[in-house]
Design a protein around this motif. Structure first.
Motif, PDB file in Angstrom:
ATOM      1  N   VAL A  30       0.837  -1.197   0.000  1.00 26.98           N
ATOM      2  CA  VAL A  30       0.000   0.000   0.000  1.00 26.98           C
ATOM      3  C   VAL A  30       0.876   1.253   0.000  1.00 26.98           C
ATOM      4  CG1 VAL A  30      -1.866  -1.205   1.200  1.00 26.98           C
ATOM      5  CG2 VAL A  30      -0.209   0.138   2.520  1.00 26.98           C
ATOM      6  N   GLN A  31       0.242   2.393  -0.255  1.00 29.36           N
ATOM      7  CA  GLN A  31       0.973   3.662  -0.319  1.00 29.36           C
ATOM      8  C   GLN A  31       1.624   3.992   1.026  1.00 29.36           C
ATOM      9  OE1 GLN A  31      -1.420   6.930  -1.658  1.00 29.36           O
ATOM     10  NE2 GLN A  31       0.116   8.462  -1.163  1.00 29.36           N
ATOM     11  N   ASN A  32       2.810   4.560   0.953  1.00 34.55           N
ATOM     12  CA  ASN A  32       3.599   5.014   2.103  1.00 34.55           C
ATOM     13  C   ASN A  32       4.195   3.881   2.926  1.00 34.55           C
ATOM     14  OD1 ASN A  32       4.096   7.747   1.983  1.00 34.55           O
ATOM     15  ND2 ASN A  32       3.264   8.140   4.025  1.00 34.55           N
ATOM     16  N   VAL A  33       4.332   2.707   2.305  1.00 39.65           N
ATOM     17  CA  VAL A  33       5.218   1.669   2.831  1.00 39.65           C
ATOM     18  C   VAL A  33       6.431   1.684   1.906  1.00 39.65           C
ATOM     19  CG1 VAL A  33       5.539  -0.760   3.386  1.00 39.65           C
ATOM     20  CG2 VAL A  33       3.291   0.307   3.677  1.00 39.65           C
ATOM     21  N   VAL A  34       7.536   2.186   2.398  1.00 37.60           N
ATOM     22  CA  VAL A  34       8.671   2.557   1.558  1.00 37.60           C
ATOM     23  C   VAL A  34       9.922   1.790   1.991  1.00 37.60           C
ATOM     24  CG1 VAL A  34      10.118   4.483   0.775  1.00 37.60           C
ATOM     25  CG2 VAL A  34       7.683   4.853   1.221  1.00 37.60           C
ATOM     26  N   SER A  35      10.697   1.370   1.021  1.00 38.55           N
ATOM     27  CA  SER A  35      11.995   0.765   1.311  1.00 38.55           C
ATOM     28  C   SER A  35      12.967   1.833   1.809  1.00 38.55           C
ATOM     29  CB  SER A  35      12.549   0.106   0.047  1.00 38.55           C
ATOM     30  OG  SER A  35      13.941  -0.062   0.131  1.00 38.55           O
ATOM     31  N   ALA A  36      13.661   1.537   2.898  1.00 41.86           N
ATOM     32  CA  ALA A  36      14.686   2.468   3.384  1.00 41.86           C
ATOM     33  C   ALA A  36      15.767   2.667   2.332  1.00 41.86           C
ATOM     34  CB  ALA A  36      15.287   1.943   4.692  1.00 41.86           C
ATOM     35  N   ARG A  37      16.047   1.616   1.565  1.00 41.20           N
ATOM     36  CA  ARG A  37      17.041   1.724   0.496  1.00 41.20           C
ATOM     37  C   ARG A  37      16.615   2.774  -0.520  1.00 41.20           C
ATOM     38  NH1 ARG A  37      17.473  -0.096  -4.582  1.00 41.20           N
ATOM     39  NH2 ARG A  37      15.492  -1.194  -4.387  1.00 41.20           N
ATOM     40  N   ASN A  38      15.356   2.759  -0.915  1.00 43.51           N
ATOM     41  CA  ASN A  38      14.859   3.753  -1.865  1.00 43.51           C
ATOM     42  C   ASN A  38      14.837   5.155  -1.258  1.00 43.51           C
ATOM     43  OD1 ASN A  38      12.596   1.242  -2.981  1.00 43.51           O
ATOM     44  ND2 ASN A  38      14.376   1.959  -4.101  1.00 43.51           N
ATOM     45  N   PHE A  39      14.506   5.233   0.020  1.00 37.69           N
ATOM     46  CA  PHE A  39      14.486   6.527   0.703  1.00 37.69           C
ATOM     47  C   PHE A  39      15.880   7.133   0.747  1.00 37.69           C
ATOM     48  CE2 PHE A  39      14.378   9.101   4.689  1.00 37.69           C
ATOM     49  CZ  PHE A  39      13.429  10.022   4.296  1.00 37.69           C
ATOM     50  N   VAL A  40      16.883   6.302   1.056  1.00 39.99           N
ATOM     51  CA  VAL A  40      18.273   6.762   1.060  1.00 39.99           C
ATOM     52  C   VAL A  40      18.680   7.224  -0.342  1.00 39.99           C
ATOM     53  CG1 VAL A  40      20.677   6.024   1.337  1.00 39.99           C
ATOM     54  CG2 VAL A  40      18.966   5.353   3.032  1.00 39.99           C
ATOM     55  N   THR A  96       4.771 -15.168  19.975  1.00 37.85           N
ATOM     56  CA  THR A  96       3.703 -15.580  20.891  1.00 37.85           C
ATOM     57  C   THR A  96       2.351 -15.260  20.266  1.00 37.85           C
ATOM     58  OG1 THR A  96       3.539 -13.449  22.046  1.00 37.85           O
ATOM     59  CG2 THR A  96       5.247 -14.992  22.797  1.00 37.85           C
ATOM     60  N   ASP A  97       1.273 -15.526  21.009  1.00 46.37           N
ATOM     61  CA  ASP A  97      -0.079 -15.232  20.519  1.00 46.37           C
ATOM     62  C   ASP A  97      -0.462 -13.776  20.751  1.00 46.37           C
ATOM     63  OD1 ASP A  97      -0.427 -17.857  19.712  1.00 46.37           O
ATOM     64  OD2 ASP A  97      -1.254 -18.489  21.637  1.00 46.37           O
ATOM     65  N   GLU A  98       0.329 -13.075  21.514  1.00 46.71           N
ATOM     66  CA  GLU A  98       0.018 -11.679  21.830  1.00 46.71           C
ATOM     67  C   GLU A  98       0.336 -10.771  20.646  1.00 46.71           C
ATOM     68  OE1 GLU A  98       1.250  -8.277  25.168  1.00 46.71           O
ATOM     69  OE2 GLU A  98       2.065 -10.324  25.289  1.00 46.71           O
ATOM     70  N   THR A  99      -0.497  -9.782  20.400  1.00 49.07           N
ATOM     71  CA  THR A  99      -0.279  -8.823  19.317  1.00 49.07           C
ATOM     72  C   THR A  99      -0.384  -7.390  19.839  1.00 49.07           C
ATOM     73  OG1 THR A  99      -2.613  -8.785  18.660  1.00 49.07           O
ATOM     74  CG2 THR A  99      -1.191 -10.419  17.578  1.00 49.07           C
ATOM     75  N   GLU A 100       0.157  -6.474  19.058  1.00 45.43           N
ATOM     76  CA  GLU A 100       0.096  -5.049  19.388  1.00 45.43           C
ATOM     77  C   GLU A 100       0.074  -4.252  18.091  1.00 45.43           C
ATOM     78  OE1 GLU A 100       2.879  -1.560  21.447  1.00 45.43           O
ATOM     79  OE2 GLU A 100       3.254  -3.683  21.918  1.00 45.43           O
ATOM     80  N   SER A 101      -0.762  -3.229  18.043  1.00 45.48           N
ATOM     81  CA  SER A 101      -0.838  -2.374  16.858  1.00 45.48           C
ATOM     82  C   SER A 101      -0.287  -0.992  17.171  1.00 45.48           C
ATOM     83  CB  SER A 101      -2.277  -2.268  16.361  1.00 45.48           C
ATOM     84  OG  SER A 101      -2.741  -3.518  15.900  1.00 45.48           O
ATOM     85  N   VAL A 102       0.529  -0.472  16.257  1.00 40.57           N
ATOM     86  CA  VAL A 102       1.137   0.852  16.422  1.00 40.57           C
ATOM     87  C   VAL A 102       0.657   1.758  15.295  1.00 40.57           C
ATOM     88  CG1 VAL A 102       3.296   2.145  16.497  1.00 40.57           C
ATOM     89  CG2 VAL A 102       3.176  -0.135  17.527  1.00 40.57           C
ATOM     90  N   PRO A 103      -0.125   2.795  15.589  1.00 36.67           N
ATOM     91  CA  PRO A 103      -0.602   3.710  14.535  1.00 36.67           C
ATOM     92  C   PRO A 103       0.548   4.534  13.962  1.00 36.67           C
ATOM     93  CG  PRO A 103      -1.893   3.912  16.566  1.00 36.67           C
ATOM     94  CD  PRO A 103      -0.657   3.139  16.907  1.00 36.67           C
ATOM     95  N   CYS A 104       0.515   4.763  12.658  1.00 34.71           N
ATOM     96  CA  CYS A 104       1.507   5.615  11.991  1.00 34.71           C
ATOM     97  C   CYS A 104       1.009   5.900  10.582  1.00 34.71           C
ATOM     98  CB  CYS A 104       2.882   4.945  11.951  1.00 34.71           C
ATOM     99  SG  CYS A 104       2.935   3.455  10.938  1.00 34.71           S
ATOM    100  N   GLY A 105       1.622   6.891   9.945  1.00 31.51           N
ATOM    101  CA  GLY A 105       1.242   7.221   8.575  1.00 31.51           C
ATOM    102  C   GLY A 105       2.314   6.899   7.550  1.00 31.51           C
ATOM    103  N   LEU A 106       3.476   6.452   8.034  1.00 33.88           N
ATOM    104  CA  LEU A 106       4.587   6.109   7.149  1.00 33.88           C
ATOM    105  C   LEU A 106       5.316   4.907   7.732  1.00 33.88           C
ATOM    106  CD1 LEU A 106       6.657   6.690   4.845  1.00 33.88           C
ATOM    107  CD2 LEU A 106       7.799   8.273   6.420  1.00 33.88           C
ATOM    108  N   VAL A 107       5.588   3.910   6.877  1.00 38.00           N
ATOM    109  CA  VAL A 107       6.337   2.726   7.287  1.00 38.00           C
ATOM    110  C   VAL A 107       7.558   2.603   6.385  1.00 38.00           C
ATOM    111  CG1 VAL A 107       6.319   0.225   7.610  1.00 38.00           C
ATOM    112  CG2 VAL A 107       4.225   1.550   8.025  1.00 38.00           C
ATOM    113  N   LEU A 108       8.725   2.512   7.003  1.00 37.33           N
ATOM    114  CA  LEU A 108       9.973   2.342   6.253  1.00 37.33           C
ATOM    115  C   LEU A 108      10.550   0.965   6.570  1.00 37.33           C
ATOM    116  CD1 LEU A 108      11.001   5.912   6.983  1.00 37.33           C
ATOM    117  CD2 LEU A 108      11.263   5.015   4.687  1.00 37.33           C
ATOM    118  N   ARG A 109      10.760   0.191   5.536  1.00 39.32           N
ATOM    119  CA  ARG A 109      11.292  -1.172   5.672  1.00 39.32           C
ATOM    120  C   ARG A 109      12.809  -1.130   5.584  1.00 39.32           C
ATOM    121  NH1 ARG A 109       8.800  -3.151   1.381  1.00 39.32           N
ATOM    122  NH2 ARG A 109      10.565  -2.721   0.041  1.00 39.32           N
ATOM    123  N   SER A 110      13.497  -1.530   6.678  1.00 32.48           N
ATOM    124  CA  SER A 110      14.959  -1.488   6.721  1.00 32.48           C
ATOM    125  C   SER A 110      15.472  -2.796   7.307  1.00 32.48           C
ATOM    126  CB  SER A 110      15.434  -0.296   7.558  1.00 32.48           C
ATOM    127  OG  SER A 110      16.831  -0.185   7.518  1.00 32.48           O
TER     128      SER A 110
END
Length: 478
Positions: free
Chosen positions: A139-149, A334-348
């Motif tokens: 989806v939009q705004n999931v960006v590779s850190a490599r591309n960002f650099v 584990t079975d436990e989960t957690e959600s973190v709100p954000c508007g930009l995700v950078l994959r590194s």
């Protein structure tokens, strides 16, 4: 037709230079290095130093040299780029020829190079990045850190990166030096960045950024982070920004880090003191901060949350660490989960190399060429150096050591007669000429370099990189 005619004239000049300096040199070894980043230049340096007859041609797919030093090193780390001075000395050696704007695997094949050179050394680095392979990753705004650099460093293929900085929170998946570089660029005051060689187009976008908080997330714990102390220290002292290190992640580490190897000990000690016992100076630095960065651990991304178009958060699985070796513990979901709100995700989460020729023995899982000490498996006269052979590990110093070692291996194979010194490197240049490839020499690069530095000086920067291939070629061939 006009640009092609310029190209042919240029290649004729290269050939004329070759004939003048190397005519009758059938027994002089000519080695081809593919890639002009640190691995390529350090390997070439060792070859030229170790054999006073050898000639090295450095092929580069872009019109400009220096690879990761130009396009990977953060703009606020100019001291790291000083190695360019050493590379320039190598390129100006009369037995070294830089041949830019040639894509091996497209403009000329590996087998064609193999026929023309005594040896071919593949040093083209790790140009791809690893994927998460989880729902929502596209989806939009999931960006590779490599591309960002690449975007903020002027890499032509990344100049039009689709990234929206109109959000308060960014999540970076990964805890290596690249992750910290990216976080630092997002949070550094604009007046500081404006004095670096960061591209003007990215500077303008960052000037309008709304990001106030960057969260860096690792799958394991603080003992397993991949960044180094220099980068961590910079983040802790970043103007206008406070670190958020959760005390529960570091409690008890003071009884462990004292027995760790020195680099890991110093790094863990700094994290511990920042989280548990910050100084009065630290508090004064952070009190008036308007931005912050946070370290989170033991979380594995399960899904990118989104509104149907754009990222809105990350759903994580909570991990537990297992194993008696604290530094090398494994994470178990584990079975436990957690959600973190954000508007930009950078994959590194790491880089990987690609296979430029189907004949190459390639380890797809690890993204490296199958080799033993630089010798490519079952391919006489083919070698590899740098990340394409070792994987994306370490810093430039490690790449230098590997480049030197591979260079010594090639020289040894020459001395022991494993390689045939007869070469026809002029055939490769003539082949490129017939195909109309617009090659760029190191003298051509000097023209580009002069314009970039002049343009930068005019706006108070050391350099303003040109990120358009056509413009680079027009300057080179002017």
């Amino acid at each position: 037709m006009f640009p092609q005619r310029l190209c042919m004239q240029h290649l004729k000049q290269v050939l004329k230079h070759t004939v003048r300096n190397y005519s009758g040199s059938g027994n002089i070894p000519h080695v081809c290095v593919v890639g002009s980043g640190p691995a390529g230049f350090y390997t070439a340096q060792q070859l030229l130093k170790g054999n006073n007859k050898i000639h090295v041609d450095i092929y580069e797919k872009l019109p400009v040299p220096f690879g990761l030093v130009r396009y990977g090193v953060a703009p606020d780390h100019p001291e790291v780029k000083n190695v360019i001075n050493t590379f320039t000395q190598t390129a100006n050696n009369e037995r070294c020829t830089f041949i830019g704007n040639v894509c091996v695997g497209q403009d000329i094949s590996l087998s064609e190079l193999q026929k023309c050179y005594t040896a071919v050394i593949l040093s083209y680095g790790a140009e791809d990045d690893r994927k998460l392979n989880i729902p929502g990753e596209d989806v939009q705004n999931v960006v590779s850190a490599r591309n960002f650099v690449g975007w903020y460093n002027g890499l032509p293929e990344d100049k039009n990166l689709d990234i929206d900085l109109d959000t308060d929170v960014a999540v970076i998946l990964g805890v290596g030096n690249v992750a910290l570089d990216v976080a630092r660029i997002l949070l550094t005051p604009i007046d500081i960045l404006a004095k670096t060689d960061i591209t003007e187009y990215s500077l303008e976008r960052l000037r309008k950024s709304h990001i106030k908080r960057v969260i860096l997330v690792g799958r394991r714990g603080p003992l397993q982070v991949a960044f180094t102390i220099k980068e961590l220290r910079e983040m802790i002292k970043l103007p206008g920004c406070r670190p958020v290190l959760h005390t529960q992640d570091y409690t008890g580490l003071d009884s462990i880090y004292k027995d760790l190897p020195r680099p890991r000990k110093r790094l863990t000690e700094l994290m511990y003191k920042t989280a548990i016992t910050p100084t009065e100076t630290d508090y004064k630095l952070w009190n008036n901060a308007t931005k912050e960065w946070e370290l989170r651990f033991r979380l594995s991304p399960l899904e990118i949350l989104h509104d149907g178009v754009k990222a809105s958060g990350v759903k994580f699985g909570v991990n537990r660490l297992e194993g008696s070796d604290m530094v090398n513990q494994k994470c178990v979901l584990t079975d436990e989960t957690e959600s973190v709100p954000c508007g930009l995700v950078l994959r590194s989460i790491g880089y990987r190399s690609h296979q430029i020729d189907s004949s190459l023995p390639f380890d797809v899982k690890n993204g490296v060429i199958d080799n033993t000490r630089g010798r490519v498996k079952d391919m006489k006269g083919i070698y590899c150096s740098g990340w394409v052979g070792t994987g994306p590990v370490g810093v430039i110093l490690g790449t230098m050591t590997d480049g030197f070692d591979v260079g010594k291996t090639v020289l040894k194979d020459l001395d022991t007669g494993l390689l045939d010194t007869i070469s026809n490197r002029e055939d490769a240049l003539q082949l490129l000429q017939r195909r109309g490839v617009k090659t760029v020499s190191f003298k051509d690069w000097n023209k580009i370099d002069m314009i970039e530095t002049t343009d930068g000086e005019n706006i108070g920067k050391p350099r303003e990189k040109i990120a358009d291939i056509d413009k680079l070629l027009n300057i080179a061939h002017a």
